[in-house]
Structure formats: structure tokens, C-alpha cells
Design a protein around this motif. Structure first.
Motif, PDB file in Angstrom:
ATOM      1  N   GLU A 156      70.403  -6.036 -14.006  1.00  0.00           N
ATOM      2  CA  GLU A 156      70.209  -7.354 -13.390  1.00  0.00           C
ATOM      3  C   GLU A 156      68.787  -7.820 -13.683  1.00  0.00           C
ATOM      4  O   GLU A 156      67.820  -7.167 -13.269  1.00  0.00           O
ATOM      5  CB  GLU A 156      70.478  -7.294 -11.885  1.00  0.00           C
ATOM      6  CG  GLU A 156      71.952  -7.071 -11.570  1.00  0.00           C
ATOM      7  CD  GLU A 156      72.278  -7.118 -10.095  1.00  0.00           C
ATOM      8  OE1 GLU A 156      73.400  -7.534  -9.742  1.00  0.00           O
ATOM      9  OE2 GLU A 156      71.408  -6.718  -9.280  1.00  0.00           O
ATOM     10  N   PRO A 157      68.633  -8.939 -14.373  1.00  0.00           N
ATOM     11  CA  PRO A 157      67.312  -9.341 -14.856  1.00  0.00           C
ATOM     12  C   PRO A 157      66.438  -9.912 -13.758  1.00  0.00           C
ATOM     13  O   PRO A 157      66.918 -10.397 -12.729  1.00  0.00           O
ATOM     14  CB  PRO A 157      67.646 -10.414 -15.899  1.00  0.00           C
ATOM     15  CG  PRO A 157      68.933 -11.008 -15.415  1.00  0.00           C
ATOM     16  CD  PRO A 157      69.699  -9.859 -14.800  1.00  0.00           C
ATOM     17  N   GLY A 158      65.133  -9.865 -13.996  1.00  0.00           N
ATOM     18  CA  GLY A 158      64.197 -10.519 -13.102  1.00  0.00           C
ATOM     19  C   GLY A 158      64.186 -12.020 -13.338  1.00  0.00           C
ATOM     20  O   GLY A 158      64.645 -12.516 -14.374  1.00  0.00           O
ATOM     21  N   VAL A 159      63.655 -12.730 -12.352  1.00  0.00           N
ATOM     22  CA  VAL A 159      63.541 -14.191 -12.438  1.00  0.00           C
ATOM     23  C   VAL A 159      62.055 -14.514 -12.513  1.00  0.00           C
ATOM     24  O   VAL A 159      61.290 -14.190 -11.594  1.00  0.00           O
ATOM     25  CB  VAL A 159      64.193 -14.890 -11.239  1.00  0.00           C
ATOM     26  CG1 VAL A 159      64.115 -16.409 -11.405  1.00  0.00           C
ATOM     27  CG2 VAL A 159      65.653 -14.447 -11.081  1.00  0.00           C
ATOM     28  N   ALA A 160      61.632 -15.144 -13.578  1.00  0.00           N
ATOM     29  CA  ALA A 160      60.215 -15.421 -13.819  1.00  0.00           C
ATOM     30  C   ALA A 160      59.769 -16.719 -13.145  1.00  0.00           C
ATOM     31  O   ALA A 160      60.564 -17.633 -12.929  1.00  0.00           O
ATOM     32  CB  ALA A 160      59.948 -15.497 -15.309  1.00  0.00           C
ATOM     33  N   GLY A 161      58.473 -16.766 -12.841  1.00  0.00           N
ATOM     34  CA  GLY A 161      57.866 -17.997 -12.358  1.00  0.00           C
ATOM     35  C   GLY A 161      58.156 -18.354 -10.923  1.00  0.00           C
ATOM     36  O   GLY A 161      57.939 -19.494 -10.504  1.00  0.00           O
ATOM     37  N   VAL A 162      58.621 -17.416 -10.108  1.00  0.00           N
ATOM     38  CA  VAL A 162      58.962 -17.674  -8.715  1.00  0.00           C
ATOM     39  C   VAL A 162      57.753 -17.356  -7.832  1.00  0.00           C
ATOM     40  O   VAL A 162      57.093 -16.325  -8.015  1.00  0.00           O
ATOM     41  CB  VAL A 162      60.180 -16.833  -8.276  1.00  0.00           C
ATOM     42  CG1 VAL A 162      60.511 -17.093  -6.806  1.00  0.00           C
ATOM     43  CG2 VAL A 162      61.385 -17.160  -9.156  1.00  0.00           C
ATOM     44  N   VAL A 163      57.478 -18.217  -6.865  1.00  0.00           N
ATOM     45  CA  VAL A 163      56.335 -18.035  -5.974  1.00  0.00           C
ATOM     46  C   VAL A 163      56.722 -17.137  -4.799  1.00  0.00           C
ATOM     47  O   VAL A 163      57.772 -17.320  -4.168  1.00  0.00           O
ATOM     48  CB  VAL A 163      55.826 -19.391  -5.447  1.00  0.00           C
ATOM     49  CG1 VAL A 163      54.776 -19.197  -4.351  1.00  0.00           C
ATOM     50  CG2 VAL A 163      55.241 -20.218  -6.588  1.00  0.00           C
ATOM     51  N   VAL A 164      55.868 -16.172  -4.504  1.00  0.00           N
ATOM     52  CA  VAL A 164      55.969 -15.324  -3.315  1.00  0.00           C
ATOM     53  C   VAL A 164      54.644 -15.464  -2.577  1.00  0.00           C
ATOM     54  O   VAL A 164      53.575 -15.540  -3.183  1.00  0.00           O
ATOM     55  CB  VAL A 164      56.229 -13.850  -3.689  1.00  0.00           C
ATOM     56  CG1 VAL A 164      56.314 -12.983  -2.435  1.00  0.00           C
ATOM     57  CG2 VAL A 164      57.511 -13.731  -4.518  1.00  0.00           C
ATOM     58  N   SER A 165      54.690 -15.515  -1.234  1.00  0.00           N
ATOM     59  CA  SER A 165      53.471 -15.809  -0.483  1.00  0.00           C
ATOM     60  C   SER A 165      53.524 -15.184   0.904  1.00  0.00           C
ATOM     61  O   SER A 165      54.601 -14.845   1.411  1.00  0.00           O
ATOM     62  CB  SER A 165      53.294 -17.333  -0.358  1.00  0.00           C
ATOM     63  OG  SER A 165      52.158 -17.654   0.413  1.00  0.00           O
ATOM     64  N   ASP A 166      52.341 -15.053   1.503  1.00  0.00           N
ATOM     65  CA  ASP A 166      52.230 -14.663   2.904  1.00  0.00           C
ATOM     66  C   ASP A 166      51.827 -15.867   3.761  1.00  0.00           C
ATOM     67  O   ASP A 166      51.398 -15.706   4.900  1.00  0.00           O
ATOM     68  CB  ASP A 166      51.208 -13.529   3.077  1.00  0.00           C
ATOM     69  CG  ASP A 166      49.797 -13.942   2.674  1.00  0.00           C
ATOM     70  OD1 ASP A 166      49.629 -15.044   2.091  1.00  0.00           O
ATOM     71  OD2 ASP A 166      48.852 -13.169   2.932  1.00  0.00           O
ATOM     72  N   GLY A 167      51.956 -17.064   3.223  1.00  0.00           N
ATOM     73  CA  GLY A 167      51.563 -18.269   3.944  1.00  0.00           C
ATOM     74  C   GLY A 167      50.117 -18.653   3.746  1.00  0.00           C
ATOM     75  O   GLY A 167      49.662 -19.667   4.275  1.00  0.00           O
ATOM     76  N   ARG A 168      49.404 -17.870   2.925  1.00  0.00           N
ATOM     77  CA  ARG A 168      48.022 -18.203   2.577  1.00  0.00           C
ATOM     78  C   ARG A 168      47.779 -17.998   1.091  1.00  0.00           C
ATOM     79  O   ARG A 168      47.315 -18.889   0.390  1.00  0.00           O
ATOM     80  CB  ARG A 168      47.034 -17.345   3.382  1.00  0.00           C
ATOM     81  CG  ARG A 168      45.561 -17.642   3.074  1.00  0.00           C
ATOM     82  CD  ARG A 168      44.639 -16.731   3.870  1.00  0.00           C
ATOM     83  NE  ARG A 168      44.826 -15.316   3.530  1.00  0.00           N
ATOM     84  CZ  ARG A 168      44.263 -14.320   4.197  1.00  0.00           C
ATOM     85  NH1 ARG A 168      43.498 -14.555   5.250  1.00  0.00           N
ATOM     86  NH2 ARG A 168      44.485 -13.068   3.832  1.00  0.00           N
ATOM     87  N   THR A 169      48.140 -16.816   0.604  1.00  0.00           N
ATOM     88  CA  THR A 169      47.918 -16.447  -0.785  1.00  0.00           C
ATOM     89  C   THR A 169      49.231 -16.521  -1.553  1.00  0.00           C
ATOM     90  O   THR A 169      50.288 -16.188  -1.010  1.00  0.00           O
ATOM     91  CB  THR A 169      47.348 -15.023  -0.862  1.00  0.00           C
ATOM     92  OG1 THR A 169      46.177 -14.937  -0.059  1.00  0.00           O
ATOM     93  CG2 THR A 169      47.009 -14.648  -2.293  1.00  0.00           C
ATOM     94  N   LEU A 170      49.159 -16.949  -2.814  1.00  0.00           N
ATOM     95  CA  LEU A 170      50.346 -17.055  -3.655  1.00  0.00           C
ATOM     96  C   LEU A 170      50.345 -15.973  -4.723  1.00  0.00           C
ATOM     97  O   LEU A 170      49.294 -15.581  -5.243  1.00  0.00           O
ATOM     98  CB  LEU A 170      50.405 -18.401  -4.370  1.00  0.00           C
ATOM     99  CG  LEU A 170      50.353 -19.686  -3.564  1.00  0.00           C
ATOM    100  CD1 LEU A 170      50.574 -20.875  -4.494  1.00  0.00           C
ATOM    101  CD2 LEU A 170      51.373 -19.690  -2.449  1.00  0.00           C
ATOM    102  N   ALA A 171      51.530 -15.510  -5.054  1.00  0.00           N
ATOM    103  CA  ALA A 171      51.737 -14.695  -6.245  1.00  0.00           C
ATOM    104  C   ALA A 171      52.904 -15.316  -6.997  1.00  0.00           C
ATOM    105  O   ALA A 171      53.776 -15.942  -6.397  1.00  0.00           O
ATOM    106  CB  ALA A 171      52.049 -13.251  -5.862  1.00  0.00           C
ATOM    107  N   ARG A 172      52.911 -15.159  -8.304  1.00  0.00           N
ATOM    108  CA  ARG A 172      53.997 -15.716  -9.101  1.00  0.00           C
ATOM    109  C   ARG A 172      54.580 -14.604  -9.974  1.00  0.00           C
ATOM    110  O   ARG A 172      53.836 -13.814 -10.575  1.00  0.00           O
ATOM    111  CB  ARG A 172      53.498 -16.878  -9.956  1.00  0.00           C
ATOM    112  CG  ARG A 172      54.616 -17.692 -10.607  1.00  0.00           C
ATOM    113  CD  ARG A 172      54.068 -18.905 -11.325  1.00  0.00           C
ATOM    114  NE  ARG A 172      53.544 -19.892 -10.416  1.00  0.00           N
ATOM    115  CZ  ARG A 172      54.259 -20.861  -9.856  1.00  0.00           C
ATOM    116  NH1 ARG A 172      55.558 -20.931 -10.085  1.00  0.00           N
ATOM    117  NH2 ARG A 172      53.685 -21.739  -9.060  1.00  0.00           N
ATOM    118  N   THR A 173      55.901 -14.543 -10.023  1.00  0.00           N
ATOM    119  CA  THR A 173      56.546 -13.462 -10.760  1.00  0.00           C
ATOM    120  C   THR A 173      56.340 -13.624 -12.258  1.00  0.00           C
ATOM    121  O   THR A 173      56.286 -14.730 -12.796  1.00  0.00           O
ATOM    122  CB  THR A 173      58.054 -13.409 -10.453  1.00  0.00           C
ATOM    123  OG1 THR A 173      58.653 -14.658 -10.822  1.00  0.00           O
ATOM    124  CG2 THR A 173      58.301 -13.143  -8.994  1.00  0.00           C
TER     125      THR A 173
END
Length: 532
Positions: A43-60
Motif C-alpha cells: 500500500e503506497p504512501g501519499v505524498a505532500g500531505v500536511v500533518v500538524s500539532d496545531g502549531r508546527t507543520l510537517a509534510r509527507t
């Protein structure tokens, strides 16, 4: 201590402070092809998706993996990208977040499943404000009055649902009961906290939403659809021991999230901002502002470059449209539209019950309780409508768009001091409302800011009752911002006359309602006027 050593120590302290209370989060956002919620081989990963804790962002990355230092006291969530949907949690709500787990490395995978877009690219969103249940009896009203009729109608074929705060009335233990009702609609549902969703006895704002976060996860988050992006913000700032005990505003971590996330938005998509406390000030003269002006101006500055924007708010238990302009700190080319949505609970589930035992719940401005519907086209244009929870079937004076109030009988030839009133629920100051008698000419009605006469009459019925007509009586009628008046002529023939009203809704065109009144002849029986 030498100056250089003093500076070095200060920098060390600042660095320690910046990483204190952080947990290393890593995980993978993947295409859950078999729908089991687990990342299976292949099952492939999905690129470019934002994950956050409500302050800091990470992008896949290309492999769907992300990694960042998240606050250990905040849920970590995925910004659902357009064209995908999330599996449901055990409670039926979307699996958008992982609970905070203090210390060490934390793993947080998110499963995404492909979602087929509607052929026309449009979006339909149910909007509830202030269900505000305080007991299981209120949960039952919420179910039978709001949710079950929608479920029976297929949820109006909605793609998404939003609750704009005050999910409960200071009774967090009712969250599971409310969720069990709401999820009957089988629609992904987003929740914003309200001032009645805070934990009892809170000592500071940071610790005020533990119960809410345990049920609903982040109080600041985003969600993307093909036609619109949704930004949900907790805008209740608690002031324990203060008067008032809370005020509308935003926190520094929320501004940090907005500063990082807003520049990533596609410019051709509508941004819908959902909050509980209205951004416009509702305080009476001489009272403290209900929303911090500095926070509003700072928010508006961040939103100024968003070309398509709509604000949805709750809290007031009345309904109105507000157009923000320069006086509010809004510098956009067009006024910013805020729709302050009427309450699902109406006037807090008050008023005389109907034959099914459900309280009348009409709000203080005469708006019946119910829900709003937001429809968004593929190009970002939107339409709003209000849908009363229930109305007498077959009564032309009460429609989904308005209700009418008029006297039943007048003396023929009397001075025309009495009128038909139209409470047009979605009306604004520039709404065109007209009426006619029989087949006569259409005449403009006058917009007036006064109490709805139907609700005033209900107040009188409560006053005259020798026992309570319901658990709580209806609210005292207050001036409505969407009320129109048309004088009834008394120079017509004796007998019954039809009254027809039409209002021109900016989104849905002409809306009509009708009623009747009777003119009666009466012989003059009064004697001569008394001498002074």
C-alpha cells in the motif's frame, strides 16, 4: 561571569525551553487500498500531505512519511487532502488525529481512502450551531428534532457536517451520547469547541479543553475538499476569575499554524472558517468587547490574500449576516461575509412542547431552531439556507424561508395601524420583501428592528398561564434584524382577504408565504365624546 559566557548560557536556556515538552513524532500517510486501516505491504504512501500539532507543520515525502517534534500535550492530526476520505473511529467520527503521548518517539500512521468526486464537483455541508444539551432529555430532543428527520431524508445527501461549538451545556459526560446521535447521519463530522465545552473549574486557558480533546482531538485543524477548504479554530479564550470569564480571541500557537499553513492554500478554492464566538463585536455599549480587536485584526491580515472566504460562527442563539469592512479591520476588496448561524437547540430547548413532547425552541429573534446548509460549487461560489427543525404542515404562513404574523380580524374602515409581519430567516438589510392583498399590486414591505410579534404573543401566553407550559418558557422577544412590516388595508369589502408575501433570497431566488385576515363591519355604538 564574562559577558560571552552569560550570552552562551542564555542561548542554552532558550534552546532548552524551545524543545521542552516536545515528542519526536513520525509516521506514514498511506493509501489504505483494502480499507482495513492498517498499512499492509504494497500500500503506497501519499505524498505532500500536511500533518500538524496545531502549531508546527510537517509534510509527507514521496514515500508518505513525515517526521517532526510535536508538542506532547496536543493531538497530532492529518489535514485530509481533497479527493480522499478517512476511515471512521470506533465512535463513528473521522480518524483524523492521534492523542498526545508525552515523551520519547511517537508513531502515528494515517490511513486515507480514495473518494470519488461528485460529477459536478460541488459540495454539500450540514452546519449545526450550539446543540447545547444538558441532559439525556435534551439529547433525545436533538435526536428527534434535528438528526433523525435529516437521517430519514438521506442527510440531504451531505458530504460533510460541522458543529460550531457548545456541543454540550457544561456536561462533558454527554459527548458520547451526542456523538452516537450525530453519527446516525453517516457523514464525516467536524467539531469546534464552545465556551460551554470547557472543563469545569479550569484555572487557565491552556488546560480548559481536556474533555473536548479526548472526544474530538485538536481544537485547531484543517480539512480539504475539492470545492472548499475548512479551517476550524477554537476562538474561546478563558479568563478564569475574570469578568467576563471568557472572551473571543486566538492563541499564539494558532497564529503560528496559520502563518505556516495559509500560504499553502490553493487560490481557486473557497476557504470556510468555522468558529464559535462571532468575529464581530456583540457587546452592548459600555461593556467589554466580545472579541479581542487585536486578534481580529491580526487574523484578518493573514486572511487578506485569500480570494474566496466565508466565516461561520455560532454562540448567539439568534441568526444574522455580518459584512466585515475597514471599521472591523478587514482590508479585502470585498466585505468579508460572516454568517452567524442559528442554534440547533434554538433557545436552549425551551418553550412549550408540541404533540411529540419537543420544546418549541424558537430563538429570541423569532428564528425557529434548526440547521443551516452550505452548498459550494466547483468554482468556489456558495449558497446558504436555513432549515427549521419542524413547522406545521399545510400552514402557508410558516415555510422554510419565513413565517408571517397578522391579526385575524380588523374593523372595516378602521385606521390602518395594524400590519402583517414577515420574519425572513436569511434576510439582510438589502433583502427585497414585498406583499400584496389578493391579486393587487406588489408593494415593498418596511424592514423594522423590533421584537417578532409571534414570539411576543407566545410570551403573553406564557405570562397568562397558571402553570409552566414547558420545562422553561420561551425567551423574551428581542429586536429581530430580519423582520419586515406591511400595513393591512381596511378599506376593502367586508370578508376574508388573502395576503401574500414574497422575499428575494440572494442565493435561492423568490420565496413565498401567505396568510389571511378578515374585515368586519361593526355598527357605531359609542356615544359623544365626554367633556373635558
Amino acid at each position: 561571569m564574562p559577558q560571552s559566557l552569560r550570552v552562551f548560557c542564555m542561548l542554552c536556556l532558550l534552546a532548552a525551553a524551545g524543545t521542552a515538552g516536545a515528542a519526536r513524532w513520525e509516521g506514514r500517510v498511506f493509501h489504505d487500498m483494502d480499507g482495513n486501516g492498517v498499512a499492509d505491504p504494497g500500500e503506497p504512501g501519499v505524498a505532500g500531505v500536511v500533518v500538524s500539532d496545531g502549531r508546527t507543520l510537517a509534510r509527507t515525502g514521496a514515500d508518505g512519511r513525515y517526521r517532526f517534534d510535536a508538542r506532547d500535550d496536543a493531538p497530532v492530526f492529518v489535514v485530509k487532502p481533497a479527493g480522499w476520505h478517512l476511515p471512521a473511529r470506533a465512535d463513528g467520527l473521522p480518524a483524523t488525529w492521534h492523542a498526545p503521548r508525552a515523551g520519547g518517539r511517537e508513531d502515528g500512521d494515517f490511513a486515507l481512502q480514495r473518494r470519488s468526486m461528485r460529477r459536478d464537483g460541488a459540495l454539500s455541508v450540514l452546519v449545526f450551531a450550539d446543540p447545547q444539551v444538558k441532559s439525556l432529555a435534551d439529547v433525545d430532543y436533538y435526536a428527534r428534532d434535528i438528526v433523525d428527520p435529516l437521517a430519514a431524508a438521506g442527510g440531504r445527501e451531505a458530504d460533510l457536517g460541522i458543529s460550531l461549538g457548545d456541543i454540550v451545556d457544561d456536561v462533558a459526560a454527554l459527548y458520547p451520547d451526542v456523538n452516537a446521535v450525530t453519527t446516525r447521519l453517516r457523514v464525516p463530522w467536524l467539531h469546534v469547541p464552545g465556551n460551554h465545552d470547557v472543563d469545569p473549574g479550569v484555572r487557565d486557558d491552556d488546560a480548559s479543553l481536556a474533555a473536548f480533546r479526548a472526544s474530538y482531538g485538536p481544537d485547531t485543524f484543517a480539512w480539504e475538499e475539492d470545492a472548499a477548504t475548512f479551517l476550524m479554530l477554537d476562538d474561546v479564550v478563558m479568563q478564569p476569575g475574570g469578568r467576563p470569564a471568557y472572551v473571543g480571541g486566538l492563541r499564539e500557537d494558532q497564529f503560528a499554524f496559520l502563518e505556516a499553513w495559509l500560504p499553502t492554500l490553493p487560490k481557486d478554492r473557497l476557504l470556510v472558517l468555522g468558529v464559535h464566538i462571532p468575529l464581530f463585536d456583540t457587546a452592548a455599549p459600555g461593556r467589554p468587547a466580545t472579541f479581542r480587536a487585536a486578534d481580529r485584526e491580526r487574523l484578518f491580515a493573514l486572511l487578506a490574500d485569500v480570494p474566496k472566504l466565508l466565516v461561520l460562527s455560532g454562540h448567539r442563539h439568534t441568526q444574522r449576516h455580518y459584512r466585515h469592512g475597514p471599521a472591523d479591520g478587514w482590508r479585502g476588496d470585498e466585505p468579508l461575509h460572516e454568517f452567524n448561524v442559528g442554534a440547533a437547540s434554538g433557545a436552549f430547548w425551551s418553550g412549550a412542547p408540541d404533540a411529540e413532547g419537543i420544546p418549541d425552541a424558537t430563538m429570541a429573534d423569532g428564528t425557529p431552531n434548526g440547521h443551516a446548509l452550505l452548498e459550494v460549487d466547483a468554482d468556489g461560489r456558495y449558497r446558504l439556507s436555513w432549515h427549521p427543525a419542524r413547522r406545521p404542515q399545510g400552514d402557508p404562513a410558516r415555510t422554510d424561508a419565513m413565517h408571517l404574523h397578522a391579526p385575524r380580524v380588523l374593523r372595516r374602515g378602521a385606521y390602518p395601524a395594524w400590519a402583517v409581519y414577515a420574519n425572513v430567516y436569511m434576510g439582510e438589510a438589502d433583502t427585497r420583501v414585498e406583499y400584496r392583498i389578493g391579486d393587487g399590486e406588489w408593494t415593498a414591505m418596511q424592514r423594522v428592528e423590533r421584537p417578532d410579534p409571534w414570539l411576543a404573543a407566545e410570551n403573553a401566553r406564557d405570562d397568562a398561564a397558571v402553570a409552566l407550559r414547558g420545562y422553561d418558557r420561551s425567551p423574551e422577544a428581542e429586536p429581530s434584524l430580519h423582520l419586515w412590516r406591511g400595513a393591512l388595508p381596511t378599506d376593502r369589502d367586508a370578508g376574508e382577504h388573502a395576503v401574500e408575501v414574497r422575499a428575494f433570497d440572494r442565493w435561492h431566488g423568490e420565496q413565498r408565504a401567505g396568510t389571511r385576515y378578515r374585515l368586519q363591519d361593526r355598527e357605531e355604538t359609542r356615544g359623544p365624546a365626554p367633556h373635558p
